[in-house]
Design a protein around this motif. Structure first.
Motif, PDB file in Angstrom:
ATOM      1  N   LEU A 154       0.822  -1.210   0.000  1.00  0.00           N
ATOM      2  CA  LEU A 154       0.000   0.000   0.000  1.00  0.00           C
ATOM      3  C   LEU A 154       0.856   1.260   0.000  1.00  0.00           C
ATOM      4  CD1 LEU A 154      -2.962  -0.943   2.348  1.00  0.00           C
ATOM      5  CD2 LEU A 154      -3.094  -0.243  -0.038  1.00  0.00           C
ATOM      6  N   TYR A 155       2.006   1.201   0.650  1.00  0.00           N
ATOM      7  CA  TYR A 155       2.921   2.349   0.626  1.00  0.00           C
ATOM      8  C   TYR A 155       3.392   2.640  -0.791  1.00  0.00           C
ATOM      9  CZ  TYR A 155       7.121   5.107   1.441  1.00  0.00           C
ATOM     10  OH  TYR A 155       8.077   6.082   1.402  1.00  0.00           O
ATOM     11  N   ARG A 156       3.775   1.594  -1.489  1.00  0.00           N
ATOM     12  CA  ARG A 156       4.228   1.772  -2.873  1.00  0.00           C
ATOM     13  C   ARG A 156       3.081   2.213  -3.778  1.00  0.00           C
ATOM     14  NH1 ARG A 156       9.137  -2.075  -4.402  1.00  0.00           N
ATOM     15  NH2 ARG A 156      10.240  -1.933  -2.438  1.00  0.00           N
ATOM     16  N   LEU A 157       1.888   1.665  -3.550  1.00  0.00           N
ATOM     17  CA  LEU A 157       0.727   2.076  -4.326  1.00  0.00           C
ATOM     18  C   LEU A 157       0.397   3.543  -4.076  1.00  0.00           C
ATOM     19  CD1 LEU A 157      -1.667   1.236  -6.166  1.00  0.00           C
ATOM     20  CD2 LEU A 157      -2.920   0.762  -4.056  1.00  0.00           C
ATOM     21  N   THR A 158       0.489   3.973  -2.833  1.00  0.00           N
ATOM     22  CA  THR A 158       0.228   5.369  -2.493  1.00  0.00           C
ATOM     23  C   THR A 158       1.205   6.289  -3.208  1.00  0.00           C
ATOM     24  OG1 THR A 158      -0.608   4.712  -0.333  1.00  0.00           O
ATOM     25  CG2 THR A 158       0.029   7.010  -0.586  1.00  0.00           C
ATOM     26  N   GLY A 159       2.472   5.920  -3.218  1.00  0.00           N
ATOM     27  CA  GLY A 159       3.475   6.722  -3.916  1.00  0.00           C
ATOM     28  C   GLY A 159       3.219   6.785  -5.410  1.00  0.00           C
ATOM     29  N   ALA A 160       2.837   5.659  -5.995  1.00  0.00           N
ATOM     30  CA  ALA A 160       2.562   5.635  -7.432  1.00  0.00           C
ATOM     31  C   ALA A 160       1.334   6.472  -7.773  1.00  0.00           C
ATOM     32  CB  ALA A 160       2.373   4.195  -7.909  1.00  0.00           C
TER      33      ALA A 160
ATOM     34  N   VAL B  77     -11.558  14.345  -4.973  1.00  0.00           N
ATOM     35  CA  VAL B  77     -11.440  12.898  -5.217  1.00  0.00           C
ATOM     36  C   VAL B  77      -9.987  12.461  -5.129  1.00  0.00           C
ATOM     37  CG1 VAL B  77     -11.699  11.111  -6.982  1.00  0.00           C
ATOM     38  CG2 VAL B  77     -13.565  12.697  -6.528  1.00  0.00           C
ATOM     39  N   ARG B  78      -9.080  13.239  -5.685  1.00  0.00           N
ATOM     40  CA  ARG B  78      -7.654  12.891  -5.594  1.00  0.00           C
ATOM     41  C   ARG B  78      -7.185  12.865  -4.147  1.00  0.00           C
ATOM     42  NH1 ARG B  78      -4.180  15.676 -10.417  1.00  0.00           N
ATOM     43  NH2 ARG B  78      -5.219  14.632 -12.141  1.00  0.00           N
ATOM     44  N   THR B  79      -7.618  13.850  -3.373  1.00  0.00           N
ATOM     45  CA  THR B  79      -7.240  13.889  -1.962  1.00  0.00           C
ATOM     46  C   THR B  79      -7.811  12.690  -1.215  1.00  0.00           C
ATOM     47  OG1 THR B  79      -7.185  16.293  -2.047  1.00  0.00           O
ATOM     48  CG2 THR B  79      -7.322  15.291   0.128  1.00  0.00           C
ATOM     49  N   LEU B  80      -9.043  12.332  -1.520  1.00  0.00           N
ATOM     50  CA  LEU B  80      -9.682  11.193  -0.875  1.00  0.00           C
ATOM     51  C   LEU B  80      -8.964   9.890  -1.208  1.00  0.00           C
ATOM     52  CD1 LEU B  80     -12.134  10.258   0.817  1.00  0.00           C
ATOM     53  CD2 LEU B  80     -13.339   9.951  -1.350  1.00  0.00           C
ATOM     54  N   VAL B  81      -8.606   9.697  -2.458  1.00  0.00           N
ATOM     55  CA  VAL B  81      -7.925   8.460  -2.876  1.00  0.00           C
ATOM     56  C   VAL B  81      -6.564   8.345  -2.201  1.00  0.00           C
ATOM     57  CG1 VAL B  81      -6.863   7.291  -4.852  1.00  0.00           C
ATOM     58  CG2 VAL B  81      -9.168   8.236  -5.052  1.00  0.00           C
ATOM     59  N   VAL B  82      -5.774   9.395  -2.233  1.00  0.00           N
ATOM     60  CA  VAL B  82      -4.451   9.345  -1.597  1.00  0.00           C
ATOM     61  C   VAL B  82      -4.591   9.194  -0.084  1.00  0.00           C
ATOM     62  CG1 VAL B  82      -2.328  10.647  -1.179  1.00  0.00           C
ATOM     63  CG2 VAL B  82      -3.321  10.614  -3.453  1.00  0.00           C
ATOM     64  N   GLY B  83      -5.570   9.859   0.500  1.00  0.00           N
ATOM     65  CA  GLY B  83      -5.779   9.753   1.944  1.00  0.00           C
ATOM     66  C   GLY B  83      -6.179   8.355   2.378  1.00  0.00           C
ATOM     67  N   LEU B  84      -7.060   7.705   1.620  1.00  0.00           N
ATOM     68  CA  LEU B  84      -7.467   6.344   1.969  1.00  0.00           C
ATOM     69  C   LEU B  84      -6.309   5.355   1.819  1.00  0.00           C
ATOM     70  CD1 LEU B  84     -11.079   6.116   0.511  1.00  0.00           C
ATOM     71  CD2 LEU B  84     -10.383   6.130   2.908  1.00  0.00           C
ATOM     72  N   CYS B  85      -5.516   5.523   0.778  1.00  0.00           N
ATOM     73  CA  CYS B  85      -4.347   4.647   0.626  1.00  0.00           C
ATOM     74  C   CYS B  85      -3.348   4.861   1.763  1.00  0.00           C
ATOM     75  CB  CYS B  85      -3.677   4.891  -0.720  1.00  0.00           C
ATOM     76  SG  CYS B  85      -4.605   4.263  -2.118  1.00  0.00           S
ATOM     77  N   THR B  86      -3.176   6.110   2.163  1.00  0.00           N
ATOM     78  CA  THR B  86      -2.277   6.411   3.276  1.00  0.00           C
ATOM     79  C   THR B  86      -2.819   5.837   4.578  1.00  0.00           C
ATOM     80  OG1 THR B  86      -1.608   8.433   2.155  1.00  0.00           O
ATOM     81  CG2 THR B  86      -1.081   8.276   4.484  1.00  0.00           C
ATOM     82  N   LEU B  87      -4.128   5.919   4.776  1.00  0.00           N
ATOM     83  CA  LEU B  87      -4.749   5.344   5.966  1.00  0.00           C
ATOM     84  C   LEU B  87      -4.540   3.841   6.018  1.00  0.00           C
ATOM     85  CD1 LEU B  87      -6.613   5.770   8.459  1.00  0.00           C
ATOM     86  CD2 LEU B  87      -8.521   5.307   6.918  1.00  0.00           C
ATOM     87  N   GLY B  88      -4.747   3.172   4.888  1.00  0.00           N
ATOM     88  CA  GLY B  88      -4.513   1.729   4.826  1.00  0.00           C
ATOM     89  C   GLY B  88      -3.063   1.374   5.122  1.00  0.00           C
ATOM     90  N   THR B  89      -2.143   2.162   4.598  1.00  0.00           N
ATOM     91  CA  THR B  89      -0.724   1.938   4.873  1.00  0.00           C
ATOM     92  C   THR B  89      -0.437   2.038   6.364  1.00  0.00           C
ATOM     93  OG1 THR B  89      -0.125   2.856   2.720  1.00  0.00           O
ATOM     94  CG2 THR B  89       1.601   2.777   4.382  1.00  0.00           C
ATOM     95  N   GLY B  90      -0.955   3.080   6.992  1.00  0.00           N
ATOM     96  CA  GLY B  90      -0.725   3.265   8.425  1.00  0.00           C
ATOM     97  C   GLY B  90      -1.348   2.176   9.264  1.00  0.00           C
ATOM     98  N   VAL B  91      -2.568   1.778   8.921  1.00  0.00           N
ATOM     99  CA  VAL B  91      -3.256   0.743   9.703  1.00  0.00           C
ATOM    100  C   VAL B  91      -2.505  -0.579   9.627  1.00  0.00           C
ATOM    101  CG1 VAL B  91      -5.341  -0.678   9.754  1.00  0.00           C
ATOM    102  CG2 VAL B  91      -5.532   1.786   9.623  1.00  0.00           C
ATOM    103  N   PHE B  92      -2.149  -1.012   8.429  1.00  0.00           N
ATOM    104  CA  PHE B  92      -1.445  -2.288   8.301  1.00  0.00           C
ATOM    105  C   PHE B  92      -0.056  -2.236   8.922  1.00  0.00           C
ATOM    106  CE2 PHE B  92      -4.634  -3.251   4.993  1.00  0.00           C
ATOM    107  CZ  PHE B  92      -5.018  -4.502   5.459  1.00  0.00           C
ATOM    108  N   SER B  93       0.605  -1.101   8.864  1.00  0.00           N
ATOM    109  CA  SER B  93       1.927  -0.975   9.486  1.00  0.00           C
ATOM    110  C   SER B  93       1.825  -1.058  11.003  1.00  0.00           C
ATOM    111  CB  SER B  93       2.583   0.339   9.079  1.00  0.00           C
ATOM    112  OG  SER B  93       2.737   0.386   7.681  1.00  0.00           O
ATOM    113  N   ILE B  94       0.851  -0.383  11.576  1.00  0.00           N
ATOM    114  CA  ILE B  94       0.663  -0.434  13.032  1.00  0.00           C
ATOM    115  C   ILE B  94       0.267  -1.831  13.479  1.00  0.00           C
ATOM    116  CG2 ILE B  94      -0.820   0.401  14.911  1.00  0.00           C
ATOM    117  CD1 ILE B  94      -0.771   3.134  13.495  1.00  0.00           C
ATOM    118  N   ILE B  95      -0.571  -2.509  12.702  1.00  0.00           N
ATOM    119  CA  ILE B  95      -0.945  -3.881  13.034  1.00  0.00           C
ATOM    120  C   ILE B  95       0.292  -4.787  13.024  1.00  0.00           C
ATOM    121  CG2 ILE B  95      -2.178  -5.914  12.160  1.00  0.00           C
ATOM    122  CD1 ILE B  95      -4.412  -3.989  11.297  1.00  0.00           C
ATOM    123  N   GLY B  96       1.148  -4.629  12.027  1.00  0.00           N
ATOM    124  CA  GLY B  96       2.364  -5.443  11.958  1.00  0.00           C
ATOM    125  C   GLY B  96       3.272  -5.217  13.149  1.00  0.00           C
ATOM    126  N   VAL B  97       3.471  -3.961  13.516  1.00  0.00           N
ATOM    127  CA  VAL B  97       4.314  -3.656  14.679  1.00  0.00           C
ATOM    128  C   VAL B  97       3.678  -4.196  15.953  1.00  0.00           C
ATOM    129  CG1 VAL B  97       5.215  -1.760  16.094  1.00  0.00           C
ATOM    130  CG2 VAL B  97       5.385  -1.661  13.611  1.00  0.00           C
TER     131      VAL B  97
END
Length: 95
Positions: free
Chosen positions: A25-31, A55-75
């Motif tokens: 998701l981090y790489r997808l967010t960057g792309a 819409v662009r802000t919403l898409v990037v924000g949701l991808c960033t949220l997913g990145t943060g959630v999965f990263s925190i879950i992993g830690v």
């Protein structure tokens, strides 16, 4: 039916899965952010421009949220496996 107990192996397996999803998701967010930045909105209509930016802000924000959630879950799962191992080491079972 009882829930299976947490083991260090299960926690680390879940942490690997969550970390992989977080990295993807981090790489997808960057792309996505790069794609949005390189393709400007070409319209003179203010409403269309505002909706596109939202819409662009919403898409990037949701991808960033997913990145943060999965990263925190992993830690968190790595920390849980360390806690379980610590408890087993400090209090060995008397079987």
């Amino acid at each position: 039916m009882t829930a299976p107990s947490a083991t260090p192996v299960r926690c680390l397996t879940g942490a690997c899965i969550a970390g992989t999803l977080g990295l993807l998701l981090y790489r997808l967010t960057g792309a996505i952010a790069y794609s949005f930045a390189s393709h400007a909105v070409s319209t003179h209509n203010q409403l269309i421009y505002s909706l596109t930016v939202a819409v662009r802000t919403l898409v990037v924000g949701l991808c960033t949220l997913g990145t943060g959630v999965f990263s925190i879950i992993g830690v968190g799962l790595v920390a849980l496996s360390v806690q379980i191992l610590w408890q087993r080491w400090v209090q060995p079972s008397h079987d």
